[in-house]
Design a protein around this motif. Structure first.
Motif, PDB file in Angstrom:
ATOM      1  N   ALA A 122       0.821  -1.124  -0.119  1.00 37.61           N
ATOM      2  CA  ALA A 122       0.069  -0.118   0.209  1.00 37.61           C
ATOM      3  C   ALA A 122       0.956   1.307   0.099  1.00 37.61           C
ATOM      4  O   ALA A 122       0.685   2.132  -0.652  1.00 37.61           O
ATOM      5  N   GLY A 123       1.980   1.179   0.707  1.00 41.68           N
ATOM      6  CA  GLY A 123       2.770   2.180   0.934  1.00 41.68           C
ATOM      7  C   GLY A 123       3.540   2.622  -0.600  1.00 41.68           C
ATOM      8  O   GLY A 123       3.677   3.809  -0.909  1.00 41.68           O
ATOM      9  N   ALA A 124       3.832   1.544  -1.398  1.00 43.76           N
ATOM     10  CA  ALA A 124       4.461   1.747  -2.664  1.00 43.76           C
ATOM     11  C   ALA A 124       3.436   2.292  -3.653  1.00 43.76           C
ATOM     12  O   ALA A 124       3.758   3.049  -4.424  1.00 43.76           O
ATOM     13  N   ARG A 125       2.057   1.831  -3.396  1.00 46.04           N
ATOM     14  CA  ARG A 125       1.283   2.352  -4.506  1.00 46.04           C
ATOM     15  C   ARG A 125       0.700   3.788  -4.167  1.00 46.04           C
ATOM     16  O   ARG A 125       0.322   4.406  -4.939  1.00 46.04           O
ATOM     17  N   LYS A 126       1.187   4.297  -2.864  1.00 48.84           N
ATOM     18  CA  LYS A 126       0.885   5.458  -2.451  1.00 48.84           C
ATOM     19  C   LYS A 126       2.017   6.370  -3.480  1.00 48.84           C
ATOM     20  O   LYS A 126       1.388   7.738  -3.820  1.00 48.84           O
ATOM     21  N   LEU A 127       3.024   5.929  -3.367  1.00 46.58           N
ATOM     22  CA  LEU A 127       4.010   6.685  -4.427  1.00 46.58           C
ATOM     23  C   LEU A 127       3.708   6.443  -6.184  1.00 46.58           C
ATOM     24  O   LEU A 127       3.787   7.471  -6.855  1.00 46.58           O
ATOM     25  N   GLU A 128       3.362   5.183  -6.397  1.00 42.23           N
ATOM     26  CA  GLU A 128       3.066   4.861  -7.782  1.00 42.23           C
ATOM     27  C   GLU A 128       1.775   4.223  -7.825  1.00 42.23           C
ATOM     28  O   GLU A 128       1.616   2.864  -7.670  1.00 42.23           O
ATOM     29  N   PRO A 129       0.852   5.017  -8.027  1.00 44.66           N
ATOM     30  CA  PRO A 129      -0.690   4.519  -7.829  1.00 44.66           C
ATOM     31  C   PRO A 129      -0.707   3.366  -9.085  1.00 44.66           C
ATOM     32  O   PRO A 129      -1.714   2.458  -8.692  1.00 44.66           O
TER      33      PRO A 129
END
Ligand SMILES: Cc1cc2nc3c(=O)[nH]c(=O)nc-3n(C[C@H](O)[C@H](O)[C@H](O)COP(=O)(O)OP(=O)(O)OC[C@H]3O[C@@H](n4cnc5c(N)ncnc54)[C@H](O)[C@@H]3O)c2cc1C
Length: 262
Positions: free
Chosen positions: A106-113
């Motif tokens: 989820a944290g990575a998808r905040k940066l790269e949705p």
């Protein structure tokens, strides 16, 4: 049949090339031990630590600063085990002053949705920089060099030889004499250095990559590396977002011999 024969010939060629570089490969393996990797990282650090600042100064001078992306990069890990194996590297990086932030999906998808959550863990390296257009930067450097009075001549570097107290190289515009030479021939450097008695432990590693267009609705804004796929030859291993609308997938490398520049 012709296809099968040509594949078989390819295998024979690959085996004979591999046999030719077996000594180098064994040395490479020995230098890939964890303790040697740490030792090499410490030796390289002073050089690498200067790289961004030096390029930034050059880019500003060349009008190419707009191609420098300062938003880091992300590495993705598809299993907890792969992420756990990374811990010593993360600690070593912090010791070198290279910050990194472990993230969940989820944290990575905040940066790269746009990332598909097929991975379990990620590491964000915020201080890593990348170029949105490496060719444009190279051209800008070349233009700046010329503007400062730099001259570009074409010739075969293998013609380099001692001449009196200095060096001489043949160019299409005639011989050029100089007191100092920088050999910047990449993996071809041994072509010039070995006849001069200098042996560099260098081998060709050929890389393979492909460019893909991305959906306009699913852009990446920074380089993203899918680490798990690096071990699979069938999947493209890394996605480098060089341009907003293009992804470069780089896969395996092979020790497949040189291709001579034309
Ligand atoms: C497929 C692939 C993908 C890569 N992706 C990345 C990436 O995303 N990011 C990254 O940082 N690095 C990447 N690299 C690595 C990067 O390209 C190299 O590290 C870099 O190009 C090395 O630069 P160099 O100037 O030392 O050598 P090179 O770029 O190899 O330049 C050497 C030059 O010498 C010339 N030459 C050779 N012999 C002679 C001769 N006899 N006379 C005159 N000229 C000669 C060659 O034509 C060549 O232009 C990639 C490499 C490959 C193969």
């Amino acid at each position: 049949m012709p296809a099968a024969r040509s594949q078989a010939n390819g295998c024979v060629r690959a085996i004979s090339r591999t046999a030719g570089s077996a000594g180098w490969l064994l040395a490479f393996r020995a230098n890939s031990r964890p303790d040697r990797i740490v030792e090499n990282a410490r030796a390289n650090r002073p050089l690498f630590a200067r790289a961004i600042a030096e390029h930034e100064a050059l880019m500003l001078e060349s009008g190419a600063a707009r191609y420098l992306r300062r938003n880091g990069w992300i590495k993705l890990y598809r299993s907890e085990a792969a992420f756990e194996a990374l811990r010593p590297d993360l600690e070593l990086a912090r010791e070198f002053g290279v910050p990194n932030e472990p993230l969940d999906a989820a944290g990575a998808r905040k940066l790269e949705p746009s990332l598909n959550p097929v991975f379990k863990r990620a590491v964000f390296w915020p201080h890593v920089v990348s170029l949105s257009n490496p060719l444009a930067v190279t051209k800008a450097y070349a233009a700046r060099f010329a503007a400062l009075g730099g001259v570009t001549l074409k010739g075969d570097a293998r013609s380099l030889h001692r001449s009196g107290q200095g060096w001489r190289v043949d160019t299409e515009q005639g011989p050029l004499d100089t007191s100092e030479v920088v050999v910047a021939l990449g993996p071809w450097a041994p072509d010039v250095l070995e006849p001069l008695g200098l042996k560099l432990p260098m081998q060709f590693k050929r890389g393979y990559h492909r460019h893909f267009k991305t959906e306009t609705s699913a852009p990446l804004s920074r380089p993203v590396v899918d680490v798990a796929a690096v071990t699979s030859l069938r999947r493209w291993s890394r996605a480098f977002a060089h341009h907003r609308r293009r992804i470069r997938g780089a896969g395996c490398g092979s020790h497949a011999g040189a291709v001579r520049p034309s």
